[in-house]
Design a protein around this motif. Structure first.
Motif, PDB file in Angstrom:
ATOM      1  N   SER A  18      -4.976   3.146 -15.687  1.00  0.00           N
ATOM      2  CA  SER A  18      -3.753   2.433 -15.343  1.00  0.00           C
ATOM      3  C   SER A  18      -3.549   2.356 -13.840  1.00  0.00           C
ATOM      4  O   SER A  18      -2.775   1.532 -13.360  1.00  0.00           O
ATOM      5  CB  SER A  18      -2.541   3.117 -15.997  1.00  0.00           C
ATOM      6  N   SER A  19      -4.253   3.222 -13.105  1.00  0.00           N
ATOM      7  CA  SER A  19      -4.166   3.224 -11.646  1.00  0.00           C
ATOM      8  C   SER A  19      -5.266   2.381 -11.005  1.00  0.00           C
ATOM      9  O   SER A  19      -5.267   2.208  -9.774  1.00  0.00           O
ATOM     10  CB  SER A  19      -4.273   4.663 -11.111  1.00  0.00           C
ATOM     11  N   SER A  20      -6.182   1.864 -11.805  1.00  0.00           N
ATOM     12  CA  SER A  20      -7.375   1.222 -11.248  1.00  0.00           C
ATOM     13  C   SER A  20      -7.083  -0.084 -10.523  1.00  0.00           C
ATOM     14  O   SER A  20      -7.904  -0.527  -9.707  1.00  0.00           O
ATOM     15  CB  SER A  20      -8.406   0.963 -12.360  1.00  0.00           C
ATOM     16  N   TYR A  21      -5.938  -0.696 -10.797  1.00  0.00           N
ATOM     17  CA  TYR A  21      -5.628  -1.968 -10.145  1.00  0.00           C
ATOM     18  C   TYR A  21      -4.932  -1.774  -8.795  1.00  0.00           C
ATOM     19  O   TYR A  21      -4.773  -2.720  -8.035  1.00  0.00           O
ATOM     20  CB  TYR A  21      -4.772  -2.841 -11.067  1.00  0.00           C
ATOM     21  N   VAL A  22      -4.549  -0.536  -8.508  1.00  0.00           N
ATOM     22  CA  VAL A  22      -3.899  -0.253  -7.228  1.00  0.00           C
ATOM     23  C   VAL A  22      -4.866  -0.419  -6.051  1.00  0.00           C
ATOM     24  O   VAL A  22      -4.513  -1.061  -5.050  1.00  0.00           O
ATOM     25  CB  VAL A  22      -3.268   1.156  -7.250  1.00  0.00           C
ATOM     26  N   PRO A  23      -6.104   0.130  -6.120  1.00  0.00           N
ATOM     27  CA  PRO A  23      -7.029  -0.058  -4.982  1.00  0.00           C
ATOM     28  C   PRO A  23      -7.363  -1.520  -4.705  1.00  0.00           C
ATOM     29  O   PRO A  23      -7.674  -1.879  -3.563  1.00  0.00           O
ATOM     30  CB  PRO A  23      -8.290   0.711  -5.427  1.00  0.00           C
ATOM     31  N   ILE A  24      -7.303  -2.358  -5.732  1.00  0.00           N
ATOM     32  CA  ILE A  24      -7.635  -3.768  -5.544  1.00  0.00           C
ATOM     33  C   ILE A  24      -6.696  -4.424  -4.526  1.00  0.00           C
ATOM     34  O   ILE A  24      -7.097  -5.352  -3.806  1.00  0.00           O
ATOM     35  CB  ILE A  24      -7.593  -4.507  -6.902  1.00  0.00           C
ATOM     36  N   ASN A  25      -5.473  -3.923  -4.441  1.00  0.00           N
ATOM     37  CA  ASN A  25      -4.523  -4.474  -3.472  1.00  0.00           C
ATOM     38  C   ASN A  25      -4.953  -4.222  -2.030  1.00  0.00           C
ATOM     39  O   ASN A  25      -4.424  -4.851  -1.099  1.00  0.00           O
ATOM     40  CB  ASN A  25      -3.131  -3.877  -3.707  1.00  0.00           C
ATOM     41  N   LYS A  26      -5.892  -3.308  -1.841  1.00  0.00           N
ATOM     42  CA  LYS A  26      -6.371  -2.975  -0.497  1.00  0.00           C
ATOM     43  C   LYS A  26      -7.570  -3.836  -0.085  1.00  0.00           C
ATOM     44  O   LYS A  26      -8.044  -3.721   1.053  1.00  0.00           O
ATOM     45  CB  LYS A  26      -6.766  -1.498  -0.435  1.00  0.00           C
ATOM     46  N   ILE A  27      -8.080  -4.660  -0.997  1.00  0.00           N
ATOM     47  CA  ILE A  27      -9.241  -5.491  -0.699  1.00  0.00           C
ATOM     48  C   ILE A  27      -8.794  -6.682   0.158  1.00  0.00           C
ATOM     49  O   ILE A  27      -7.791  -7.328  -0.139  1.00  0.00           O
ATOM     50  CB  ILE A  27      -9.912  -5.984  -2.003  1.00  0.00           C
ATOM     51  N   LYS A  28      -9.553  -6.971   1.213  1.00  0.00           N
ATOM     52  CA  LYS A  28      -9.151  -7.985   2.187  1.00  0.00           C
ATOM     53  C   LYS A  28     -10.068  -9.207   2.160  1.00  0.00           C
ATOM     54  O   LYS A  28     -11.290  -9.080   2.113  1.00  0.00           O
ATOM     55  CB  LYS A  28      -9.174  -7.379   3.595  1.00  0.00           C
ATOM     56  N   SER A 245     -19.871  -9.334   6.298  1.00  0.00           N
ATOM     57  CA  SER A 245     -20.342  -7.953   6.396  1.00  0.00           C
ATOM     58  C   SER A 245     -19.327  -7.016   7.038  1.00  0.00           C
ATOM     59  O   SER A 245     -19.316  -5.812   6.758  1.00  0.00           O
ATOM     60  CB  SER A 245     -21.658  -7.905   7.176  1.00  0.00           C
ATOM     61  N   SER A 246     -18.471  -7.552   7.870  1.00  0.00           N
ATOM     62  CA  SER A 246     -17.477  -6.708   8.528  1.00  0.00           C
ATOM     63  C   SER A 246     -16.461  -6.127   7.544  1.00  0.00           C
ATOM     64  O   SER A 246     -15.769  -5.149   7.854  1.00  0.00           O
ATOM     65  CB  SER A 246     -16.734  -7.498   9.607  1.00  0.00           C
ATOM     66  N   LEU A 247     -16.382  -6.737   6.345  1.00  0.00           N
ATOM     67  CA  LEU A 247     -15.423  -6.282   5.332  1.00  0.00           C
ATOM     68  C   LEU A 247     -16.040  -5.306   4.333  1.00  0.00           C
ATOM     69  O   LEU A 247     -15.326  -4.738   3.508  1.00  0.00           O
ATOM     70  CB  LEU A 247     -14.863  -7.486   4.565  1.00  0.00           C
ATOM     71  N   TYR A 248     -17.345  -5.127   4.386  1.00  0.00           N
ATOM     72  CA  TYR A 248     -18.029  -4.329   3.380  1.00  0.00           C
ATOM     73  C   TYR A 248     -17.491  -2.904   3.283  1.00  0.00           C
ATOM     74  O   TYR A 248     -17.255  -2.402   2.182  1.00  0.00           O
ATOM     75  CB  TYR A 248     -19.536  -4.284   3.665  1.00  0.00           C
ATOM     76  N   ALA A 249     -17.319  -2.244   4.413  1.00  0.00           N
ATOM     77  CA  ALA A 249     -16.892  -0.848   4.399  1.00  0.00           C
ATOM     78  C   ALA A 249     -15.580  -0.687   3.643  1.00  0.00           C
ATOM     79  O   ALA A 249     -15.434   0.213   2.802  1.00  0.00           O
ATOM     80  CB  ALA A 249     -16.746  -0.331   5.834  1.00  0.00           C
ATOM     81  N   ASN A 250     -14.625  -1.564   3.924  1.00  0.00           N
ATOM     82  CA  ASN A 250     -13.323  -1.491   3.264  1.00  0.00           C
ATOM     83  C   ASN A 250     -13.395  -1.974   1.812  1.00  0.00           C
ATOM     84  O   ASN A 250     -12.995  -1.259   0.876  1.00  0.00           O
ATOM     85  CB  ASN A 250     -12.304  -2.334   4.028  1.00  0.00           C
ATOM     86  N   ASN A 251     -13.927  -3.174   1.614  1.00  0.00           N
ATOM     87  CA  ASN A 251     -13.859  -3.795   0.286  1.00  0.00           C
ATOM     88  C   ASN A 251     -14.735  -3.108  -0.750  1.00  0.00           C
ATOM     89  O   ASN A 251     -14.312  -2.919  -1.898  1.00  0.00           O
ATOM     90  CB  ASN A 251     -14.222  -5.272   0.396  1.00  0.00           C
ATOM     91  N   VAL A 252     -15.946  -2.749  -0.359  1.00  0.00           N
ATOM     92  CA  VAL A 252     -16.822  -2.075  -1.315  1.00  0.00           C
ATOM     93  C   VAL A 252     -16.261  -0.706  -1.683  1.00  0.00           C
ATOM     94  O   VAL A 252     -16.328  -0.283  -2.844  1.00  0.00           O
ATOM     95  CB  VAL A 252     -18.252  -1.943  -0.747  1.00  0.00           C
ATOM     96  N   LEU A 253     -15.679  -0.020  -0.711  1.00  0.00           N
ATOM     97  CA  LEU A 253     -15.070   1.280  -0.981  1.00  0.00           C
ATOM     98  C   LEU A 253     -13.970   1.169  -2.030  1.00  0.00           C
ATOM     99  O   LEU A 253     -13.944   1.925  -3.010  1.00  0.00           O
ATOM    100  CB  LEU A 253     -14.498   1.872   0.307  1.00  0.00           C
ATOM    101  N   PHE A 254     -13.065   0.204  -1.846  1.00  0.00           N
ATOM    102  CA  PHE A 254     -11.951   0.079  -2.796  1.00  0.00           C
ATOM    103  C   PHE A 254     -12.398  -0.513  -4.129  1.00  0.00           C
ATOM    104  O   PHE A 254     -11.815  -0.205  -5.169  1.00  0.00           O
ATOM    105  CB  PHE A 254     -10.821  -0.743  -2.172  1.00  0.00           C
ATOM    106  N   CYS A 255     -13.435  -1.341  -4.113  1.00  0.00           N
ATOM    107  CA  CYS A 255     -14.013  -1.825  -5.376  1.00  0.00           C
ATOM    108  C   CYS A 255     -14.628  -0.666  -6.152  1.00  0.00           C
ATOM    109  O   CYS A 255     -14.481  -0.570  -7.373  1.00  0.00           O
ATOM    110  CB  CYS A 255     -15.076  -2.895  -5.105  1.00  0.00           C
ATOM    111  N   ALA A 256     -15.330   0.219  -5.439  1.00  0.00           N
ATOM    112  CA  ALA A 256     -15.942   1.383  -6.072  1.00  0.00           C
ATOM    113  C   ALA A 256     -14.872   2.315  -6.641  1.00  0.00           C
ATOM    114  O   ALA A 256     -15.009   2.840  -7.759  1.00  0.00           O
ATOM    115  CB  ALA A 256     -16.818   2.125  -5.075  1.00  0.00           C
ATOM    116  N   LEU A 257     -13.796   2.505  -5.885  1.00  0.00           N
ATOM    117  CA  LEU A 257     -12.710   3.366  -6.360  1.00  0.00           C
ATOM    118  C   LEU A 257     -12.052   2.764  -7.598  1.00  0.00           C
ATOM    119  O   LEU A 257     -11.775   3.476  -8.576  1.00  0.00           O
ATOM    120  CB  LEU A 257     -11.673   3.552  -5.249  1.00  0.00           C
ATOM    121  N   ALA A 258     -11.819   1.449  -7.577  1.00  0.00           N
ATOM    122  CA  ALA A 258     -11.240   0.778  -8.742  1.00  0.00           C
ATOM    123  C   ALA A 258     -12.167   0.907  -9.943  1.00  0.00           C
ATOM    124  O   ALA A 258     -11.725   1.165 -11.071  1.00  0.00           O
ATOM    125  CB  ALA A 258     -10.988  -0.698  -8.425  1.00  0.00           C
ATOM    126  N   GLY A 259     -13.473   0.740  -9.714  1.00  0.00           N
ATOM    127  CA  GLY A 259     -14.445   0.857 -10.803  1.00  0.00           C
ATOM    128  C   GLY A 259     -14.493   2.255 -11.382  1.00  0.00           C
ATOM    129  O   GLY A 259     -14.568   2.435 -12.606  1.00  0.00           O
TER     130      GLY A 259
END
Length: 337
Positions: A18-28, A245-259
């Motif tokens: 139920s918390s998995s959609y929260v990190p998605i809000n951090k994806i840029k 590529s400049s977004l990878y560090a942030n977006n992949v991290l939060f995608c991984a956390l959501a997953g």
């Protein structure tokens, strides 16, 4: 005591989901189809594979396990493909209804149909005992009460307030999409039913026995979702998202956390069922327990995210009554044994 531990583990997994959609809000600066695909790689491939490996004793492999019963393996994956359709429409249900109400209706339908249809499809109708059926009915009643709270919310808020809480709020369209999502999502449970025997028996810890089947279902779901995401990348010309590529560090991290958070529900379900082996009733009802707790925690998040802001105290009371009914439904079948 073991039953209590099992239920608590399932509850922790439900909270994570139920918390998995929260990190998605951090994806840029990624389109929906781009981040949905990337988080899906983690949610439906990486973490399920790691979990399934826990069920493989030394000297054996997953491929050996799946090749030993190709029919069950293919059926499990096939229902995963169908479940993938439910996953796609599941996101739309939250778009039109918000996290709380969208997950409530979709997961409620999924809970009831998954629990009832799995024994029917797999030929184990005898598992549908009276306590299980009563538990399903009470769960659906709780979902219905929450749905009523959502309808009351829809009637009481102005158009501006609805848009503030949920940007694309549309009660009628959302209900239709959520029911479809719930029906197709129930195929996950059916897939697990067909894959029940895909383990190494006594060589596999009871807590890990459903994880190989979980992997096959999520692979099937990934196929459906990946095809749709690639289609949307082409249609919307969003392939460039993957070049940022400049977004990878942030977006992949939060995608991984959501997953990881999303997969935790099924990892928790497997671990929890390992503590419920003495109760055939709760084993059959475990899918409904997970979905009911998912709904409970999703509504807690809905309150935190202020999706119910501006509603009357009567509406909130109805919502809390629905949540209470769902909590009771989680252990009711055990009391009725």
């Amino acid at each position: 005591m073991e039953i209590v531990i099992g239920l608590l583990i399932i509850a922790v997994g439900a909270f994570c989901q139920s918390s998995s959609y929260v990190p998605i809000n951090k994806i840029k600066d990624w389109s929906w189809e781009s981040y949905w695909l990337v988080q899906g790689i983690f949610a439906w491939l990486v973490f399920p594979l790691l979990g399934a490996c826990l069920a493989v004793p030394e000297g054996h492999s997953l491929m050996e396990l799946f090749a030993a019963d190709p029919k069950a393996s293919l059926l499990t994956m096939f229902f995963g493909v169908l479940w993938g359709i439910g996953g796609l429409t599941f996101g739309l249900s939250m778009r039109y209804l918000g996290v709380a109400l969208g997950q409530s209706i979709a997961l409620g339908t999924c809970a009831g149909l998954g629990t009832i249809l799995t024994p029917v499809f797999t030929g184990n109708v005898s598992d549908l005992t009276l306590p299980v059926i009563v538990g399903v009915v009470v769960t659906l009643a709780g979902i219905g009460v929450i749905g009523l709270a959502g309808h009351m919310k829809s009637q009481s808020l102005s158009d501006e307030e609805k848009k503030e809480a949920v940007k694309d709020f549309n009660f009628t369209k959302g209900i239709i999409v959520a029911l479809l999502a719930g029906f197709m999502s129930a195929c996950f449970s059916i897939g697990l039913g067909f894959g029940e025997g895909l383990n190494f028996g006594e060589q596999t810890d009871p807590m890990f026995r459903t994880l190989p089947a979980t992997l096959l279902v999520t692979i099937g779901g990934f196929i459906t979702n990946a095809a749709y995401c690639f289609f949307q990348n082409q249609k919307n010309s969003t392939w460039a998202d993957y070049k940022k590529s400049s977004l990878y560090a942030n977006n992949v991290l939060f995608c991984a956390l959501a997953g990881l958070l999303w997969y935790s529900q099924f990892f928790g379900l497997s671990l929890g069922k390992g503590f419920l082996t003495e109760s055939a009733t709760l084993l059959t009802f475990s899918w409904c327990i997970l979905m009911a707790l998912n709904v409970t925690f999703s509504n807690v998040w809905g309150i935190i995210l202020k999706e119910w802001k501006g509603c009357s105290s009567k509406t909130i009371t109805v919502l809390l009554a629905g949540i209470l009914i769902l909590i009771i439904s989680s252990f009711l079948p055990q009391l009725l044994k």
